[in-house]
Write a protein that holds these residues in place. Structure first.
Motif, PDB file in Angstrom:
ATOM      1  N   ARG A  60      41.037  45.728  38.613  1.00 10.37           N
ATOM      2  CA  ARG A  60      41.337  44.429  38.009  1.00 10.37           C
ATOM      3  C   ARG A  60      42.838  44.208  37.868  1.00 10.37           C
ATOM      4  O   ARG A  60      43.334  43.094  38.073  1.00 10.37           O
ATOM      5  CB  ARG A  60      40.614  44.290  36.669  1.00 10.37           C
TER       6      ARG A  60
ATOM      7  N   ARG B 245      39.115  49.065  35.677  1.00 10.00           N
ATOM      8  CA  ARG B 245      40.403  48.668  35.095  1.00 10.00           C
ATOM      9  C   ARG B 245      41.485  48.574  36.167  1.00 10.00           C
ATOM     10  O   ARG B 245      42.207  47.575  36.263  1.00 10.00           O
ATOM     11  CB  ARG B 245      40.833  49.687  34.038  1.00 10.00           C
TER      12      ARG B 245
ATOM     13  N   TRP C  57      37.677  34.870  34.763  1.00 11.23           N
ATOM     14  CA  TRP C  57      38.324  36.150  34.478  1.00 11.23           C
ATOM     15  C   TRP C  57      38.501  36.340  32.970  1.00 11.23           C
ATOM     16  O   TRP C  57      38.336  37.457  32.466  1.00 11.23           O
ATOM     17  CB  TRP C  57      39.671  36.233  35.199  1.00 11.23           C
TER      18      TRP C  57
ATOM     19  N   ILE D 192      44.859  44.151  30.165  1.00 12.58           N
ATOM     20  CA  ILE D 192      44.378  43.217  31.181  1.00 12.58           C
ATOM     21  C   ILE D 192      44.779  41.796  30.805  1.00 12.58           C
ATOM     22  O   ILE D 192      45.228  41.009  31.652  1.00 12.58           O
ATOM     23  CB  ILE D 192      42.842  43.312  31.326  1.00 12.58           C
TER      24      ILE D 192
ATOM     25  N   TRP E 299      38.475  42.286  41.429  1.00 22.74           N
ATOM     26  CA  TRP E 299      38.128  41.967  40.040  1.00 22.74           C
ATOM     27  C   TRP E 299      36.652  42.218  39.776  1.00 22.74           C
ATOM     28  O   TRP E 299      36.272  42.743  38.727  1.00 22.74           O
ATOM     29  CB  TRP E 299      38.483  40.516  39.732  1.00 22.74           C
TER      30      TRP E 299
END
Length: 242
Positions: A73, A70, A93, A102, A65
């Motif tokens: 994550r 992208r 987050w 996401i 993360w």
């Protein structure tokens, strides 16, 4: 290209992702409103396959993360261990949310981890993607939290009506999504969600009317009513077996 392994560290994973990515994929993602500034251009199908090979690893997920990519994550979300996800991690987050993709993926993890008690806090946050997370978590909980009492969802209907006038695309669609999923959960919640939908449909606000009317169409459809009856029957059977 070596086969992915559960022993891979973050740098190995990023190198693998670079090899899988393409500018063509990035362009396709952008057309669907996905932020590509920090994208390597790897499709979700490839990420899901890679996640299955990597298996779950909480510490590695945290490190993935932090890279900001992208794909990293999404892999963090797909491979984290829900039992080790803390409320503090959820908040941290959420602070980094910059894309509906996401948000929706992470919200599934947050619900699985049992942190949907953060829904009211996220609903009070004016940031578009944090606010979307509140309603994505509602929708996820409606589907996956089988033993959650109806009272939780009744309380969330209040939040849905409160935020139904938010015109931002990624918020209004999530509000609509949550309303429909709650309404499909059970007979009692169907009645409550339909009542909320009808109030919204009569609103003077254009966005609220759209949310209400769209939810009414789905919640009154014959196929939806049939599915609710089946779920209610299955729920009754489980109670009898107990």
């Amino acid at each position: 290209m070596p086969a992915p392994s559960p022993n891979w560290v973050v740098d190995e994973i990023i190198d693998h992702l670079r090899a899988l990515g393409s500018d063509e994929n990035r362009a396709g993602m952008a057309r669907f409103g996905i932020v590509t500034d920090r994208s390597l251009g790897v499709r979700n199908t490839a990420l899901r396959s890679l996640a299955r090979a990597l298996k779950r690893d909480h510490e590695r997920a945290l490190a993935l993360w932090e890279t900001g990519w992208r794909e990293a994550r999404l892999l963090a979300v797909f491979t984290d261990d829900p039992k080790q996800v803390t409320a503090e991690q959820v908040r941290r987050w959420a602070d980094g949310f910059d894309s509906w993709e996401i948000v929706d993926s992470a919200s599934t993890l947050f619900v699985e981890a049992g942190h949907f008690d953060l829904v009211p806090a996220f609903a009070a946050d004016e940031r578009e993607f944090v606010l979307r997370a509140a309603f994505a978590m509602m929708a996820g909980a409606a589907v996956h939290r089988k033993n959650e009492p109806d009272a939780t969802f009744i309380e969330w209907l209040v939040l849905i009506e409160r935020h139904a006038n938010d015109p931002r695309n990624f918020v209004r669609k999530a509000v609509n999504w949550a309303l429909r999923q709650i309404g499909k959960r059970s007979t009692s919640l169907h009645a409550a969600a339909l009542a909320s939908s009808r109030r919204l449909a009569e609103s003077s606000d254009r966005t609220a009317r759209w949310i209400g009317n769209d939810a009414i169409r789905e919640l009154t459809a014959a196929r939806t009513l049939a599915r609710i009856e089946v779920r209610q029957a299955e729920k009754g059977s489980r109670k009898i077996r107990r």
